[in-house]
Design an enzyme around this catalytic site. Structure first.
Site, PDB file in Angstrom:
ATOM      1  N   HIS A 233      -9.359  11.068  26.448  1.00 19.51           N
ATOM      2  CA  HIS A 233      -9.034  12.250  25.653  1.00 19.51           C
ATOM      3  C   HIS A 233      -7.927  13.020  26.333  1.00 19.51           C
ATOM      4  O   HIS A 233      -7.894  13.099  27.558  1.00 19.51           O
ATOM      5  CB  HIS A 233     -10.270  13.157  25.471  1.00 19.51           C
ATOM      6  CG  HIS A 233     -10.106  14.088  24.336  1.00 19.51           C
ATOM      7  ND1 HIS A 233      -9.483  15.297  24.465  1.00 19.51           N
ATOM      8  CD2 HIS A 233     -10.449  13.960  23.028  1.00 19.51           C
ATOM      9  CE1 HIS A 233      -9.464  15.892  23.286  1.00 19.51           C
ATOM     10  NE2 HIS A 233     -10.033  15.105  22.394  1.00 19.51           N
TER      11      HIS A 233
ATOM     12  N   ASP B  99     -15.659   9.876  19.094  1.00 15.45           N
ATOM     13  CA  ASP B  99     -15.648   8.748  18.163  1.00 15.45           C
ATOM     14  C   ASP B  99     -16.500   7.581  18.614  1.00 15.45           C
ATOM     15  O   ASP B  99     -16.825   6.705  17.819  1.00 15.45           O
ATOM     16  CB  ASP B  99     -14.203   8.263  17.960  1.00 15.45           C
ATOM     17  CG  ASP B  99     -13.384   9.318  17.276  1.00 15.45           C
ATOM     18  OD1 ASP B  99     -13.872   9.859  16.281  1.00 15.45           O
ATOM     19  OD2 ASP B  99     -12.280   9.617  17.750  1.00 15.45           O
TER      20      ASP B  99
END
Ligand code: CMC
Length: 440
Positions: free
Chosen positions: A307, A364
């Site tokens: 991320h 996700d």
């Protein structure tokens, strides 16, 4: 001590001072709005890794600690104690609703959940199996044509209505397109059901028959949507704000946001996770794929890991991991995929390649597994992200509107192309032939 930083140009010894601005949480920022005027230089920040593009009161992320707050409320507290509808209210109306406010809000969204029947013909303009994100993007842009008379963006009452309308219609558009592609009859919103349950009802139901939707399924989807509701200045939100900064209408801002979110580095990753787990196919193949992910010459990346902001742990992934474990038996999450996912997660948590690059599971990684267990088609995973994110986009758009002056987003560049190509002597030396006016 002055709250400034000094920049010294070592080429000529000149110094310039810039103010430091402090927020309520998070790193301070250097206000460089006058940098170009003062120094005749720009900053270079590919991908805006060190640039704050706005002031915002909506969402706070501490990437090092793995914290996420919506308007000051921790995401794990919201996930335990509130529902998605509360969070939509919190984002749009800046406060968690009391019982009466929640009930009125629910009613307003229900009344706005229907779509103009003429919009159905839009679906048939797409070839079979068009990606639902392409259709959703077109549908949202198309909505502007139906609400031409209600587009007074300077009236906060009117733009709040517009925000609620967009939030309310998104599940209906998504479910209707699914019904259309399957050739199933359209199922209209059921005003007796809650926001999230109604979406599952529109997806699964058939006329005159009973549909089975368990409370645990509703809770699972509701949590997934809540966790996606906002995430400060990510790529799609920045897109929404950028388009909004040109004074374009929110339908085109959200439509552009959907385009940005579709990419597999952003909202398309949940679809990518499932496709990748299915491609890996067996726990025995995991090592081969880990090797690929670590190979500098292989573009392969482990979907659902890494991320830009979280360098510790994505707190949304933490909530989803415990939800996934809670749901594993109750909603039948694919056990083979779970085994593969667990093995990948274990290796990643112990392998120096991933540890040294702060690569942890992101939101996700588990949302795909949960959505699959809820029988949402894989191609619709990013659509689920959109349904969750529209309240955040609209809250950000309204915040932009509330600013005293809206500055059009217009970054600059470091030009590295040719300095001149059009000198006659260059042309004479080259093989370039002159075009005739016929070619125009
Ligand atoms: N698998 C293998 N290596 C990776 C991965 C990954 N998933 N992610 C990053 N790296 C490596 C990358 O190769 C680079 O290595 P090196 O320093 O040797 O060149 C290093 O880690 C830094 O990567 P980056 O691309 O510079 O990092 P970024 O902050 O620009 O990108 C990211 C963040 C999310 C785009 C990236 O981690 C990625 O592509 N992840 C996979 C896609 C994914 O899961 N996306 C969902 C993001 S979360 C949902 C959302 O909020 O939108």
């Amino acid at each position: 001590m002055k709250n400034t930083v000094t920049l010294t140009d070592n080429r000529n010894g000149k110094s310039y001072e810039f103010p430091i601005l402090d927020g309520t949480l998070g790193p301070s920022v250097i206000d460089i709005s006058n940098l170009y005027k003062d120094t005749n230089m720009f900053t270079f920040d590919r991908g805006y890794t060190s640039t704050a593009m706005c002031r915002s009161e909506i969402t706070f992320i501490d990437g090092a600690k793995g914290e996420l707050k919506y308007r000051g409320y921790d995401i794990d507290w919201l996930a335990k104690n509130k529902i998605f509808l509360d969070v939509i209210h919190l984002l749009l109306h800046k406060k968690l609703p009391n019982q009466v406010e929640l009930s009125e809000f629910r009613t307003r969204l229900k009344m706005r959940s229907f779509i103009n029947e003429k919009m159905m013909s839009l679906f048939s303009a797409f070839p079979d199996r068009a990606h639902p994100m392409a259709v959703l993007q077109a549908c949202v842009a198309n909505l502007s044509a139906y609400y031409k008379r209600d587009m007074n963006f300077d009236d906060p009452v009117e733009y709040m209505e517009l925000a609620e309308r967009l939030v309310a219609k998104m599940p209906t558009l998504a479910a209707f397109y699914h019904r259309y592609t399957m050739g199933y009859p359209f199922i209209y919103p059921d005003l007796d059901r809650g926001f999230t349950e109604n979406f599952l009802y529109m997806m699964r139901s058939f006329p005159h028959s009973h549909v089975n939707i368990s409370p645990i399924e509703v809770k699972a989807l509701d949590t997934v949507l809540m966790l996606h509701a906002d995430h400060e200045q990510n790529a799609s939100t920045t897109t929404v704000r950028t388009v909004g900064s040109t004074h374009s209408h929110p339908y085109s801002c959200v439509s552009a946001g959907i385009g940005a979110l579709w990419g597999h580095a952003h909202g398309g990753a949940n679809e990518g996770v499932i496709k990748q787990l299915e491609e890996i196919g067996s726990v025995d193949n995991v090592d081969k794929y880990i090797k690929k992910a670590k190979d500098k010459n292989d573009p392969f990346r482990l979907m659902g890991f890494g991320h830009r902001v979280y360098k510790n742990y994505d707190p949304r992934a933490k909530v989803l991991k415990s939800l996934r474990d809670e749901l594993i038996d109750e909603i039948g999450i694919d056990s083979n995929l779970i085994k593969i996912a667990n093995k990948i997660e274990k290796i990643v948590s112990e392998d120096d390649y991933f540890i040294s690059r702060n690569l942890y599971p992101n939101v996700d990684f588990n949302s795909g597994l949960i959505l699959k267990a809820l029988k949402i088609p894989t191609a619709m995973f990013a659509v689920m992200f959109v349904i969750g994110r529209v309240p955040g986009w609209m809250a950000q758009w309204m915040e932009l509107k509330e600013q005293d002056t809206i500055k059009i987003v217009r970054p600059r560049q470091l030009y590295v192309g040719p300095s001149s190509q059009n000198k006659d002597e260059n042309l004479e030396k080259s093989n370039i032939e002159f075009s005739s006016s016929k070619d125009r």
